[in-house]
Design a protein around this motif. Structure first.
Motif, mmCIF file in Angstrom:
data_model
loop_
_atom_site.group_PDB
_atom_site.id
_atom_site.type_symbol
_atom_site.label_atom_id
_atom_site.label_comp_id
_atom_site.label_asym_id
_atom_site.label_seq_id
_atom_site.Cartn_x
_atom_site.Cartn_y
_atom_site.Cartn_z
ATOM 1 N N LEU A 1 0.922 -1.333 -0.025
ATOM 2 C CA LEU A 1 0.024 -0.155 -0.145
ATOM 3 C C LEU A 1 0.860 1.437 0.090
ATOM 4 O O LEU A 1 0.567 2.215 -0.663
ATOM 5 N N GLU A 2 1.920 1.336 0.782
ATOM 6 C CA GLU A 2 2.927 2.252 1.034
ATOM 7 C C GLU A 2 3.260 2.624 -0.648
ATOM 8 O O GLU A 2 3.839 3.590 -1.008
ATOM 9 N N LEU A 3 3.930 1.564 -1.084
ATOM 10 C CA LEU A 3 4.523 1.548 -2.526
ATOM 11 C C LEU A 3 3.538 2.243 -3.471
ATOM 12 O O LEU A 3 4.019 2.972 -4.384
ATOM 13 N N LEU A 4 2.288 1.599 -3.596
ATOM 14 C CA LEU A 4 1.189 2.155 -4.330
ATOM 15 C C LEU A 4 0.869 3.672 -4.330
ATOM 16 O O LEU A 4 0.957 4.472 -5.130
ATOM 17 N N ALA A 5 0.899 4.253 -2.991
ATOM 18 C CA ALA A 5 0.552 5.399 -2.860
ATOM 19 C C ALA A 5 1.723 6.378 -3.017
ATOM 20 O O ALA A 5 1.534 7.707 -3.418
ATOM 21 N N SER A 6 3.089 5.708 -3.194
ATOM 22 C CA SER A 6 4.332 6.668 -3.462
ATOM 23 C C SER A 6 4.310 6.855 -5.082
ATOM 24 O O SER A 6 5.075 7.907 -5.419
#
Length: 119
Positions: A83-88
């Motif tokens: 999720l962190e990666l997608l949001a980045s």
């Protein structure tokens, strides 16, 4: 609540989805997925509301996905890390992403749009 269409204007599939929504669903906000990607919290909510696997939210055919070697790395990553990666980076998110009224669609299939977003 109105719908949010996360899209990339250069993407033909995104343009088709936007046109479909314009023709049938007047109340939506178009958000450029690269300039204003959804936050980690929004993505978590979309994921939970969608009933889909988290990997369905990844743009697996994208250049960025391949450059980062995510196919192999994802197996080791936690849900939180994905999720962190997608949001980045909006280019890592499969598009178009449409969300609203506790419903979510990822990608564009006219039949699915009719079923989920049709009046």
């Amino acid at each position: 609540m109105s719908l949010k269409l996360y899209w990339y204007p250069k993407c033909g599939t995104c343009r088709n989805a936007k046109k479909w929504l314009e023709n049938g669903q007047a109340d939506f906000e178009a958000v450029h997925i690269v300039e204003a990607p959804p936050s980690k919290e929004e993505l978590k909510t979309f994921y939970e509301n969608s009933g889909l696997e988290l990997k369905k939210f990844l743009n697996t055919s994208g250049k960025k996905y391949r450059e980062l070697g995510l196919k192999d790395k994802l197996k080791e990553m936690s849900e939180d890390e994905v999720l962190e990666l997608l949001a980045s980076d909006g280019m890592l998110i499969k598009r178009p992403l449409v969300a609203g009224n506790n419903k979510v669609t990822v990608g564009f299939k006219e039949e699915e749009f009719q079923e989920v977003w049709g009046k």
